[in-house]
Write a protein that holds these residues in place. Structure first.
Motif, PDB file in Angstrom:
ATOM      1  N   GLN A  55       1.057  -1.039   0.137  1.00 23.89           N
ATOM      2  CA  GLN A  55      -0.059   0.090   0.080  1.00 23.89           C
ATOM      3  C   GLN A  55       0.688   1.089  -0.083  1.00 23.89           C
ATOM      4  N   ALA A  56       0.848   1.896  -0.858  1.00 25.96           N
ATOM      5  CA  ALA A  56       1.650   3.202  -1.169  1.00 25.96           C
ATOM      6  C   ALA A  56       0.962   3.962  -2.553  1.00 25.96           C
ATOM      7  N   LYS A  57       1.600   5.141  -2.703  1.00 23.34           N
ATOM      8  CA  LYS A  57       1.499   5.913  -3.858  1.00 23.34           C
ATOM      9  C   LYS A  57       2.754   5.707  -4.753  1.00 23.34           C
ATOM     10  N   ALA A  58       2.201   5.359  -6.046  1.00 22.68           N
ATOM     11  CA  ALA A  58       3.404   5.248  -6.887  1.00 22.68           C
ATOM     12  C   ALA A  58       3.637   6.592  -7.375  1.00 22.68           C
ATOM     13  N   TRP A  59       5.113   6.740  -7.316  1.00 20.30           N
ATOM     14  CA  TRP A  59       5.652   8.066  -7.607  1.00 20.30           C
ATOM     15  C   TRP A  59       6.082   8.272  -9.219  1.00 20.30           C
ATOM     16  N   ASP A  85      -0.297  -0.693 -15.232  1.00 18.52           N
ATOM     17  CA  ASP A  85      -0.771   0.726 -14.850  1.00 18.52           C
ATOM     18  C   ASP A  85      -2.202   0.679 -14.784  1.00 18.52           C
ATOM     19  N   ALA A  86      -2.781   0.685 -13.607  1.00 17.88           N
ATOM     20  CA  ALA A  86      -4.386   0.671 -13.417  1.00 17.88           C
ATOM     21  C   ALA A  86      -4.719   2.124 -12.551  1.00 17.88           C
ATOM     22  N   THR A  87      -4.133   3.242 -12.782  1.00 19.79           N
ATOM     23  CA  THR A  87      -4.231   4.287 -12.015  1.00 19.79           C
ATOM     24  C   THR A  87      -5.089   5.286 -12.380  1.00 19.79           C
ATOM     25  N   GLY A  88      -6.013   4.748 -13.354  1.00 22.90           N
ATOM     26  CA  GLY A  88      -6.948   5.687 -13.964  1.00 22.90           C
ATOM     27  C   GLY A  88      -6.671   6.746 -15.235  1.00 22.90           C
ATOM     28  N   PHE A  89      -7.717   7.288 -15.892  1.00 25.24           N
ATOM     29  CA  PHE A  89      -7.364   7.971 -17.133  1.00 25.24           C
ATOM     30  C   PHE A  89      -6.481   9.056 -16.813  1.00 25.24           C
ATOM     31  N   ASP A 200     -24.770  10.136  -2.097  1.00 24.06           N
ATOM     32  CA  ASP A 200     -24.726  11.079  -3.320  1.00 24.06           C
ATOM     33  C   ASP A 200     -23.444  10.750  -3.902  1.00 24.06           C
ATOM     34  N   GLU A 201     -23.488  11.040  -5.539  1.00 20.70           N
ATOM     35  CA  GLU A 201     -22.179  10.682  -6.016  1.00 20.70           C
ATOM     36  C   GLU A 201     -22.074  11.813  -6.982  1.00 20.70           C
ATOM     37  N   LYS A 202     -21.056  12.345  -7.300  1.00 20.39           N
ATOM     38  CA  LYS A 202     -20.629  13.126  -8.646  1.00 20.39           C
ATOM     39  C   LYS A 202     -19.753  12.115  -9.484  1.00 20.39           C
ATOM     40  N   CYS A 203     -20.301  12.081 -10.718  1.00 14.65           N
ATOM     41  CA  CYS A 203     -19.915  11.278 -11.587  1.00 14.65           C
ATOM     42  C   CYS A 203     -19.101  11.890 -12.741  1.00 14.65           C
ATOM     43  N   LEU A 204     -17.975  11.778 -12.880  1.00 19.66           N
ATOM     44  CA  LEU A 204     -17.125  12.456 -14.222  1.00 19.66           C
ATOM     45  C   LEU A 204     -16.353  11.429 -14.704  1.00 19.66           C
ATOM     46  N   ILE A 205     -16.649  11.351 -16.006  1.00 18.26           N
ATOM     47  CA  ILE A 205     -16.094  10.082 -16.762  1.00 18.26           C
ATOM     48  C   ILE A 205     -15.260  11.004 -17.929  1.00 18.26           C
ATOM     49  N   PRO A 206     -14.096  10.861 -18.189  1.00 12.65           N
ATOM     50  CA  PRO A 206     -13.551  11.281 -19.319  1.00 12.65           C
ATOM     51  C   PRO A 206     -13.748  10.039 -20.467  1.00 12.65           C
ATOM     52  N   ILE A 221      -4.233  -0.722 -17.924  1.00 15.85           N
ATOM     53  CA  ILE A 221      -5.659  -1.202 -18.145  1.00 15.85           C
ATOM     54  C   ILE A 221      -6.360  -0.435 -17.456  1.00 15.85           C
ATOM     55  N   GLY A 222      -7.918  -0.626 -17.887  1.00 17.52           N
ATOM     56  CA  GLY A 222      -8.937   0.456 -17.330  1.00 17.52           C
ATOM     57  C   GLY A 222      -8.664   1.715 -18.056  1.00 17.52           C
ATOM     58  N   GLY A 223      -9.211   2.799 -17.211  1.00 14.59           N
ATOM     59  CA  GLY A 223      -9.172   4.133 -17.817  1.00 14.59           C
ATOM     60  C   GLY A 223      -7.563   4.559 -18.558  1.00 14.59           C
ATOM     61  N   ALA A 224      -6.868   3.997 -17.824  1.00 15.65           N
ATOM     62  CA  ALA A 224      -5.336   4.250 -18.190  1.00 15.65           C
ATOM     63  C   ALA A 224      -5.232   3.766 -19.606  1.00 15.65           C
ATOM     64  N   GLY A 233     -19.420   5.715 -21.797  1.00 10.36           N
ATOM     65  CA  GLY A 233     -18.987   5.970 -20.500  1.00 10.36           C
ATOM     66  C   GLY A 233     -18.617   4.655 -19.678  1.00 10.36           C
ATOM     67  N   TYR A 234     -19.314   3.525 -20.261  1.00 10.72           N
ATOM     68  CA  TYR A 234     -19.198   2.321 -19.171  1.00 10.72           C
ATOM     69  C   TYR A 234     -17.747   1.691 -19.567  1.00 10.72           C
ATOM     70  N   MET A 235     -17.459   1.253 -18.490  1.00  2.30           N
ATOM     71  CA  MET A 235     -15.986   0.559 -18.411  1.00  2.30           C
ATOM     72  C   MET A 235     -15.945  -0.506 -17.635  1.00  2.30           C
ATOM     73  N   VAL A 236     -16.674  -0.974 -16.562  1.00  2.00           N
ATOM     74  CA  VAL A 236     -16.349  -1.841 -15.698  1.00  2.00           C
ATOM     75  C   VAL A 236     -16.354  -2.999 -16.128  1.00  2.00           C
ATOM     76  N   VAL A 237     -17.590  -3.452 -16.783  1.00  2.00           N
ATOM     77  CA  VAL A 237     -17.424  -4.903 -17.498  1.00  2.00           C
ATOM     78  C   VAL A 237     -16.902  -5.025 -18.522  1.00  2.00           C
TER      79      VAL A 237
HETATM   80  C1  LIG Z   1     -20.187   8.217  -9.556  1.00  2.00           C
HETATM   81  C2  LIG Z   1     -19.641   7.138 -10.862  1.00  2.00           C
HETATM   82  C3  LIG Z   1     -20.227   6.172 -11.109  1.00  2.00           C
HETATM   83  C4  LIG Z   1     -19.972   5.681 -12.370  1.00  2.00           C
HETATM   84  N1  LIG Z   1     -20.807   4.538 -12.835  1.00  2.00           N
HETATM   85  C5  LIG Z   1     -20.374   3.671 -13.649  1.00  2.00           C
HETATM   86  C6  LIG Z   1     -21.165   2.575 -14.079  1.00  2.00           C
HETATM   87  O1  LIG Z   1     -22.518   2.484 -13.747  1.00  2.00           O
HETATM   88  N2  LIG Z   1     -20.796   1.487 -15.008  1.00  2.00           N
HETATM   89  C7  LIG Z   1     -19.271   1.803 -15.410  1.00  2.00           C
HETATM   90  O2  LIG Z   1     -18.855   0.782 -16.523  1.00  2.00           O
HETATM   91  N3  LIG Z   1     -18.723   2.804 -15.208  1.00  2.00           N
HETATM   92  C8  LIG Z   1     -19.239   3.523 -14.303  1.00  2.00           C
HETATM   93  N4  LIG Z   1     -18.246   4.679 -13.835  1.00  2.00           N
HETATM   94  C9  LIG Z   1     -16.857   5.058 -14.324  1.00  2.00           C
HETATM   95  C10 LIG Z   1     -16.088   3.947 -13.898  1.00  2.00           C
HETATM   96  O3  LIG Z   1     -15.930   4.046 -12.361  1.00  2.00           O
HETATM   97  C11 LIG Z   1     -14.529   4.365 -14.331  1.00  2.00           C
HETATM   98  O4  LIG Z   1     -14.396   4.244 -15.815  1.00  2.00           O
HETATM   99  C12 LIG Z   1     -13.556   3.388 -13.555  1.00  2.00           C
HETATM  100  O5  LIG Z   1     -13.541   3.188 -12.265  1.00  2.00           O
HETATM  101  C13 LIG Z   1     -12.287   3.462 -14.103  1.00  2.00           C
HETATM  102  O6  LIG Z   1     -11.647   2.479 -13.674  1.00  2.00           O
HETATM  103  P1  LIG Z   1      -9.991   2.600 -13.357  1.00  2.00           P
HETATM  104  O7  LIG Z   1      -9.546   1.102 -12.457  1.00  2.00           O
HETATM  105  O8  LIG Z   1      -9.137   2.530 -14.715  1.00  2.00           O
HETATM  106  O9  LIG Z   1      -9.806   3.735 -12.539  1.00  2.00           O
HETATM  107  P2  LIG Z   1     -10.077   4.287 -11.035  1.00  2.00           P
HETATM  108  O10 LIG Z   1     -11.546   3.666 -10.913  1.00  2.00           O
HETATM  109  O11 LIG Z   1      -9.977   5.742 -11.406  1.00  2.00           O
HETATM  110  O12 LIG Z   1      -8.876   3.669 -10.127  1.00  2.00           O
HETATM  111  C14 LIG Z   1      -7.796   4.155  -9.941  1.00  2.00           C
HETATM  112  C15 LIG Z   1      -7.215   3.617  -8.741  1.00  2.00           C
HETATM  113  O13 LIG Z   1      -5.794   3.974  -8.707  1.00  2.00           O
HETATM  114  C16 LIG Z   1      -5.428   4.582  -7.570  1.00  2.00           C
HETATM  115  N5  LIG Z   1      -4.282   5.470  -8.080  1.00  2.00           N
HETATM  116  C17 LIG Z   1      -4.116   6.747  -8.665  1.00  2.00           C
HETATM  117  N6  LIG Z   1      -2.948   7.181  -8.788  1.00  2.00           N
HETATM  118  C18 LIG Z   1      -2.174   6.396  -7.889  1.00  2.00           C
HETATM  119  C19 LIG Z   1      -0.706   6.313  -7.672  1.00  2.00           C
HETATM  120  N7  LIG Z   1      -0.046   7.384  -8.474  1.00  2.00           N
HETATM  121  N8  LIG Z   1      -0.443   5.339  -6.977  1.00  2.00           N
HETATM  122  C20 LIG Z   1      -1.136   4.177  -6.523  1.00  2.00           C
HETATM  123  N9  LIG Z   1      -2.544   4.354  -6.763  1.00  2.00           N
HETATM  124  C21 LIG Z   1      -2.820   5.140  -7.440  1.00  2.00           C
HETATM  125  C22 LIG Z   1      -6.718   5.564  -7.157  1.00  2.00           C
HETATM  126  O14 LIG Z   1      -6.887   5.950  -5.886  1.00  2.00           O
HETATM  127  C23 LIG Z   1      -7.606   4.507  -7.585  1.00  2.00           C
HETATM  128  O15 LIG Z   1      -8.129   3.745  -6.357  1.00  2.00           O
HETATM  129  C24 LIG Z   1     -18.546   5.576 -12.831  1.00  2.00           C
HETATM  130  C25 LIG Z   1     -17.823   6.529 -12.390  1.00  2.00           C
HETATM  131  C26 LIG Z   1     -18.293   7.430 -11.257  1.00  2.00           C
HETATM  132  C27 LIG Z   1     -17.610   8.405 -10.957  1.00  2.00           C
END
Ligand SMILES: Cc1cc2nc3c(=O)[nH]c(=O)nc-3n(C[C@H](O)[C@H](O)[C@H](O)COP(=O)(O)OP(=O)(O)OC[C@H]3O[C@@H](n4cnc5c(N)ncnc54)[C@H](O)[C@@H]3O)c2cc1C
Length: 367
Positions: A55-59, A85-89, A200-206, A221-224, A233-237
């Motif tokens: 558990q740590a942040k990748a720098w 890399d699975a750290t998102g978009f 409540d949730e704020k959803c922001l998906i690039p 993998i994933g958003g990255a 905007g779907y991605m999970v499945v």
């Molecule tokens: C409110 C909301 C509702 C959504 N609903 C849906 C839905 O119904 N269906 C669907 O398919 N998609 C949905 N999405 C979109 C979906 O959640 C995203 O596309 C998905 O989460 C992207 O997954 P990911 O694993 O690539 O990135 P993320 O989910 O963003 O996960 C990235 C992870 O990496 C970690 N991280 C980031 N930087 C570092 C670092 N330097 N070192 C270590 N860890 C790091 C973060 O803390 C996070 O835990 C929704 C999104 C939101 C915000």
């Protein structure tokens, strides 16, 4: 996909309300995934297969010819044959060689206890494009006509409901305050009074934009990795579907006696995820996003009216990224043929630039 045990709730049918006169009932069940349930299951699978967590942040990620190293906020340096890399978009570890021109899906959602609501309990409402709630708040109408939002609802029982006001895609990003205002007006019009907001949730998906540079030293993998569906905007499945593809490629390279490493490994990994066919299909979905960005409320309604009249195979395949390029091209011809004249005009007059860009990219990828 074996997700059934992780569904909180399912609805036997899905509905789309195009406007006050037209509602479509899609003969397709819809399920709400339990975030905790699925996450717990995935973590259990990891631990039972010997995955170790740190558990740590990748720098920083540094790559040598045959190995990589990750510097962590904990002070550790982790060494690896391959970094995924699975750290998102917004990952700083993934490189792009083209300008990123993505759109955004933005939404405001609440899980709430309410006095009552008018929605059928056996139907999930995927989209409600009505705007009659703006009759009493006409100042909201001009912007909604240009950049429309819809209501997405999952009725859990007669007084518990998930409600989400969603902008399917906008660029520049539609303001969150505006979305909340539209939702308040809609709920008032529907006679829904909130007793308690549970979540409540704020959803922001690039969405959309170019893929990362392929290949490159860091695998993703994933958003990255550009896996978010550019038009929905779907991605999970999709992520769950493609994770085994990446894992198999990894085993094929690193698990064999003649270990494949370095450039060859990176090349094999990226091309297992982004095959030519998947890249070409994504071009098409990006064109879909560019088109949606250019449609106003009338055009959007007309588009979805024609879209959900398609064969189940076509619209389900489009939403879940399962159609081949050939099927996508046939689908677009059919859609264009069945769209209203207003929608056709919008596409012809507003989409030539994205169309030419898509055709150019497809031509480059085919060479
Ligand atoms: C409110 C909301 C509702 C959504 N609903 C849906 C839905 O119904 N269906 C669907 O398919 N998609 C949905 N999405 C979109 C979906 O959640 C995203 O596309 C998905 O989460 C992207 O997954 P990911 O694993 O690539 O990135 P993320 O989910 O963003 O996960 C990235 C992870 O990496 C970690 N991280 C980031 N930087 C570092 C670092 N330097 N070192 C270590 N860890 C790091 C973060 O803390 C996070 O835990 C929704 C999104 C939101 C915000």
């Amino acid at each position: 996909m074996g997700l059934d045990p992780f569904l909180d709730k399912t609805w036997p049918m899905t509905a789309v309300i195009v406007d006050d006169r037209r509602t479509k009932y899609l003969n397709r069940p819809y399920g709400r995934i339990s975030r905790n349930g699925l996450k717990t299951h995935l973590l259990q699978e990891c631990t039972s297969h010997g995955v170790e967590f740190h558990q740590a942040k990748a720098w920083e990620v540094k790559h040598n010819e045959f190995s990589s190293a990750i510097s962590c906020s904990s002070g550790y340096e982790l060494k690896a044959n391959l970094v995924v890399d699975a750290t998102g978009f917004s990952s700083p570890f993934v490189e792009y060689d083209k300008k990123r021109n993505h759109g955004y899906q933005i939404a405001h959602g609440i899980l709430a206890e309410v006095n009552c609501h008018p929605f059928d309990l056996d139907k999930m409402l995927l989209m409600d494009w009505r705007d009659s709630h703006m009759d009493s708040e006409p100042y909201l109408r001009p912007q909604n006509s240009k950049t429309p939002t819809f209501l997405y609802t999952m009725p859990l029982n007669s007084t518990l409901i998930f409600l989400e006001e969603t902008s399917l895609v906008s660029r520049p990003i539609l303001s969150y305050t505006e979305i909340k205002r539209r939702m308040t007006a809609r709920l008032r019009h529907l006679g829904i009074k909130l007793k308690r907001v549970i979540e409540d949730e704020k959803c922001l998906i690039p969405m959309g934009g170019p893929l990362p540079k392929i290949p490159q030293s860091t695998m993703a993998i994933g958003g990255a990795a550009g896996l978010v569906h550019p038009s929905t905007g779907y991605m999970v499945v999709r992520g769950l579907e493609l994770a085994p593809v990446i894992a198999e490629a990894m085993v094929g390279c690193l698990g064999s006696t003649r270990m494949v490493r370095g450039r060859q490994l990176r090349h094999k990994m990226w091309s297992s995820l982004w095959t030519g066919e998947r890249k070409r299909a994504r071009e098409f979905y990006c064109f879909g996003m560019e088109m949606l960005l250019r449609l106003d409320l009338k055009g959007t309604r007309s588009f979805f009216d024609a879209f959900f009249d398609l064969d189940n195979y076509c619209w389900e395949g489009f939403l879940s990224s399962r159609l081949s390029l050939r099927e996508l091209l046939l689908l677009s011809l059919y859609l264009f043929g069945n769209a209203s004249s207003k929608c056709k005009w919008d596409i012809v007059s507003k989409c030539p630039v994205p169309f030419v860009r898509m055709a150019g990219n497809l031509a480059i990828q085919s060479t």
